[in-house]
Design an enzyme around this catalytic site. Structure first.
Site, PDB file in Angstrom:
ATOM      1  N   PHE A 122       0.874  -1.175   0.000  1.00  0.00           N
ATOM      2  CA  PHE A 122       0.000   0.000   0.000  1.00  0.00           C
ATOM      3  C   PHE A 122       0.909   1.223   0.000  1.00  0.00           C
ATOM      4  CE2 PHE A 122      -2.502   3.005   2.778  1.00  0.00           C
ATOM      5  CZ  PHE A 122      -3.700   3.042   2.069  1.00  0.00           C
ATOM      6  N   LEU A 124       0.994   4.960   0.142  1.00  0.00           N
ATOM      7  CA  LEU A 124       0.339   6.239   0.428  1.00  0.00           C
ATOM      8  C   LEU A 124       1.390   7.253   0.909  1.00  0.00           C
ATOM      9  CD1 LEU A 124      -2.332   7.897   0.954  1.00  0.00           C
ATOM     10  CD2 LEU A 124      -2.357   6.896   3.243  1.00  0.00           C
ATOM     11  N   GLY A 130       3.096  12.377   5.455  1.00  0.00           N
ATOM     12  CA  GLY A 130       2.969  11.238   6.360  1.00  0.00           C
ATOM     13  C   GLY A 130       1.597  11.274   7.003  1.00  0.00           C
ATOM     14  N   SER A 131       1.512  11.917   8.186  1.00  0.00           N
ATOM     15  CA  SER A 131       0.200  12.048   8.834  1.00  0.00           C
ATOM     16  C   SER A 131      -0.764  12.843   7.959  1.00  0.00           C
ATOM     17  CB  SER A 131       0.363  12.751  10.185  1.00  0.00           C
ATOM     18  OG  SER A 131       1.032  11.902  11.095  1.00  0.00           O
ATOM     19  N   GLU A 364       0.081   2.996  10.069  1.00  0.00           N
ATOM     20  CA  GLU A 364      -1.364   3.057   9.827  1.00  0.00           C
ATOM     21  C   GLU A 364      -2.017   4.158  10.683  1.00  0.00           C
ATOM     22  OE1 GLU A 364      -3.517  -0.405   8.808  1.00  0.00           O
ATOM     23  OE2 GLU A 364      -1.721  -1.475   8.161  1.00  0.00           O
TER      24      GLU A 364
HETATM   25  N1  COS Z   1     -13.994   6.644   5.199  1.00  0.00           N
HETATM   26  C1  COS Z   1     -14.478   7.235   4.087  1.00  0.00           C
HETATM   27  N2  COS Z   1     -14.199   8.499   3.745  1.00  0.00           N
HETATM   28  C2  COS Z   1     -13.396   9.210   4.565  1.00  0.00           C
HETATM   29  C3  COS Z   1     -12.867   8.660   5.746  1.00  0.00           C
HETATM   30  C4  COS Z   1     -13.187   7.318   6.052  1.00  0.00           C
HETATM   31  N3  COS Z   1     -12.715   6.727   7.158  1.00  0.00           N
HETATM   32  N4  COS Z   1     -12.114   9.579   6.340  1.00  0.00           N
HETATM   33  C5  COS Z   1     -12.172  10.688   5.598  1.00  0.00           C
HETATM   34  N5  COS Z   1     -12.955  10.450   4.509  1.00  0.00           N
HETATM   35  C6  COS Z   1     -13.308  11.404   3.466  1.00  0.00           C
HETATM   36  C7  COS Z   1     -13.966  12.621   4.078  1.00  0.00           C
HETATM   37  O1  COS Z   1     -15.355  12.413   4.232  1.00  0.00           O
HETATM   38  C8  COS Z   1     -13.663  13.680   3.078  1.00  0.00           C
HETATM   39  O2  COS Z   1     -14.564  13.583   1.980  1.00  0.00           O
HETATM   40  P1  COS Z   1     -15.350  14.908   1.441  1.00  0.00           P
HETATM   41  O3  COS Z   1     -14.274  15.818   0.963  1.00  0.00           O
HETATM   42  O4  COS Z   1     -16.204  14.357   0.332  1.00  0.00           O
HETATM   43  O5  COS Z   1     -16.093  15.434   2.592  1.00  0.00           O
HETATM   44  C9  COS Z   1     -12.276  13.304   2.562  1.00  0.00           C
HETATM   45  O6  COS Z   1     -12.141  11.905   2.838  1.00  0.00           O
HETATM   46  C10 COS Z   1     -11.169  14.055   3.235  1.00  0.00           C
HETATM   47  O7  COS Z   1     -11.264  13.808   4.625  1.00  0.00           O
HETATM   48  P2  COS Z   1     -10.707  14.815   5.696  1.00  0.00           P
HETATM   49  O8  COS Z   1     -11.149  16.206   5.344  1.00  0.00           O
HETATM   50  O9  COS Z   1     -11.050  14.293   7.038  1.00  0.00           O
HETATM   51  O10 COS Z   1      -9.125  14.690   5.451  1.00  0.00           O
HETATM   52  P3  COS Z   1      -7.940  15.375   6.246  1.00  0.00           P
HETATM   53  O11 COS Z   1      -6.888  15.676   5.266  1.00  0.00           O
HETATM   54  O12 COS Z   1      -8.419  16.463   7.121  1.00  0.00           O
HETATM   55  O13 COS Z   1      -7.344  14.288   7.281  1.00  0.00           O
HETATM   56  C11 COS Z   1      -6.645  12.256   8.268  1.00  0.00           C
HETATM   57  C12 COS Z   1      -7.573  13.020   7.342  1.00  0.00           C
HETATM   58  C13 COS Z   1      -5.717  13.070   9.142  1.00  0.00           C
HETATM   59  C14 COS Z   1      -7.557  11.473   9.164  1.00  0.00           C
HETATM   60  C15 COS Z   1      -5.839  11.359   7.300  1.00  0.00           C
HETATM   61  O14 COS Z   1      -4.949  12.126   6.552  1.00  0.00           O
HETATM   62  C16 COS Z   1      -5.109  10.250   7.970  1.00  0.00           C
HETATM   63  O15 COS Z   1      -5.687   9.212   8.319  1.00  0.00           O
HETATM   64  N6  COS Z   1      -3.776  10.429   8.148  1.00  0.00           N
HETATM   65  C17 COS Z   1      -2.932   9.351   8.606  1.00  0.00           C
HETATM   66  C18 COS Z   1      -2.474   8.588   7.422  1.00  0.00           C
HETATM   67  C19 COS Z   1      -1.977   7.265   7.799  1.00  0.00           C
HETATM   68  O16 COS Z   1      -2.599   6.498   8.511  1.00  0.00           O
HETATM   69  N7  COS Z   1      -0.817   6.960   7.276  1.00  0.00           N
HETATM   70  C20 COS Z   1      -0.232   5.695   7.450  1.00  0.00           C
HETATM   71  C21 COS Z   1       0.096   5.197   6.095  1.00  0.00           C
HETATM   72  S1  COS Z   1      -0.292   3.566   5.845  1.00  0.00           S
HETATM   73  S2  COS Z   1       1.059   2.573   6.848  1.00  0.00           S
END
Ligand code: COS
Length: 383
Positions: A122, A124, A130-131, A364
């Protein structure tokens, strides 16, 4: 949800035996050589472990989330590097295709993932994303029947072994943030893909991560997941919701192993004329670990059941990931304390587990990202 208790019990029995007879005896060798013996990977293929989560129609075992976490509780009572062999294929590497892929994409790739012929990763994370995953910079520019990918992905688990990458890239440079991101299925090796050197990590030797560099890599337009641009970030978030329950289950399994080892040591090790397990301050550490472990296990099973019922478990997945990964760190820390000097030297394996589990609080989504997701969802739900 458990579909067939008898079939699940048979699978759990064979996983338990595999861990006891094959994986635990290989732990030191894997740590020293930084490689999983190919014979063990082959056995994992034969046991169907690469196909745990893939539907039966595509050759997998089609486990429900509850069944999956119960398998992980058993599979992870050993060095977590072993789980990592199958982790990205049963989890974040394949689930985007399963959730949002077209029937053609599923038919083409899922059977080869289920059999373990293809290992998937995966992709990303990037050097600057990162975050804040939505700020990713890798681009995918349409050129006839292809997209051309350029950019660098970082810390990609199993990338050196992967035959398939799920890659999130920006198809719309005019749309910053999540809306401009699309998800692609990228076969490897392919022209225009190269790899950084394998990262030298704090723990989990045998599980490899590295940079993946795209330089004019042409990917068929047919490999845009769901054939829809702009959906890739949501696909990634849905995949991570499931992945976070998976990692929380991994934490429970590994913590159980660490606690078992600590308990056995405390019952055998004698000081002041008695086994140290009879001392109340040692008992407090054992009891705190048992209590937290039980709480994490209950959370994971509950979240898995809710997901099986088709409910949105974004909040619960983050609660599980946060609590279970922090719990696992505390259990490992107490285990070092119980073993004392023996916990600090390599011979007993506890210091290795202590290093191995540190990453659970990072990948994650860090603990802090889980806190943000939980609180944001609480505020949204209350509004
Ligand atoms: N399921 C479905 N859709 C989702 C969702 C989920 N769990 N979380 C967010 N979305 C959607 C939102 O609804 C939004 O859609 P709309 O624009 O249509 O409203 C879109 O995705 C963007 O979401 P959001 O505005 O919440 O995004 P942000 O950039 O503010 O932040 C976080 C999201 C911080 C939660 C995200 O970037 C994240 O999880 N970061 C960590 C990444 C990670 O885990 N990295 C590890 C890599 S893999 S080892």
């Amino acid at each position: 949800m458990i579909r067939d208790q008898e079939i699940l019990d048979a699978l759990l029995d064979s996983v338990r035996r595999f861990v006891r007879e094959r994986l635990v005896p290989a732990e030191n060798e894997v740590a020293e050589t930084d490689a999983i013996p190919p014979a063990i990977v082959d056995e994992m293929r034969r046991m169907g472990l690469f196909g745990l989560t893939i539907p039966e129609a595509y050759g997998g075992l089609e486990l429900t989330m509850e069944e999956e976490v119960r398998v992980l509780f058993e599979l992870c009572r050993t060095s977590p590097a072993f789980r990592s062999v199958i982790g990205s294929t049963v989890g974040i590497g394949s689930q985007g295709i399963l959730m949002d892929g077209t029937p053609e994409q599923k038919a083409k790739y899922l059977p080869r993932l289920a059999s373990g012929e293809l290992i998937s990763s995966f992709a990303l994370t990037e050097p600057e994303a990162g975050s804040d995953a939505a700020s990713l910079r890798t681009t995918a520019v349409r050129d006839g029947d292809h997209y051309v990918l350029d950019g660098t992905k970082r810390f990609i688990t199993n990338a050196p072994q992967a035959g398939l990458l799920t890659v999130m890239a920006r198809t719309d440079p005019a749309t910053p943030g999540a809306g401009g991101v699309s998800a692609f299925i990228v076969e490897t090796p392919s022209p225009g893909i190269s790899y950084g050197r394998i990262d030298r990590k704090m723990g989990q030797q045998g599980a490899h991560t590295c940079d993946v560099i795209f330089d004019g890599c042409r990917v068929p337009a047919a490999n845009l997941i769901g054939l829809k641009e702009g959906q890739g970030f949501k696909t990634a978030m849905k995949v991570l919701d499931k992945g976070r329950i998976h990692i929380a289950a991994v934490c429970v399994g590994v913590a159980q192993r660490i606690l078992d080892d600590a308990l056995r040591y405390a019952m055998e090790r004698r000081q002041f004329g008695r086994p140290i397990a009879e001392f109340e301050l040692v008992q407090a550490m054992l009891a705190d670990s048992r209590t937290e472990l039980y709480a994490a296990q209950c959370m994971v099973v509950d979240a898995a059941r809710r997901r099986d019922e088709g409910r949105n478990v974004s909040t619960e997945a983050s609660c599980c990931k946060l609590f279970a990964s922090e719990m696992c760190g505390r259990v490992a820390d107490r285990a070092v304390q119980i073993l004392g000097g023996a916990g600090y030297v390599a011979d007993h394996g506890i210091e290795r587990f202590y290093r191995d589990v540190r990453v659970f609080r990072l990948y994650e989504g860090t603990t802090q990202i889980q806190q943000i997701i939980i609180a944001r969802n609480m505020i949204r739900d209350a509004s």
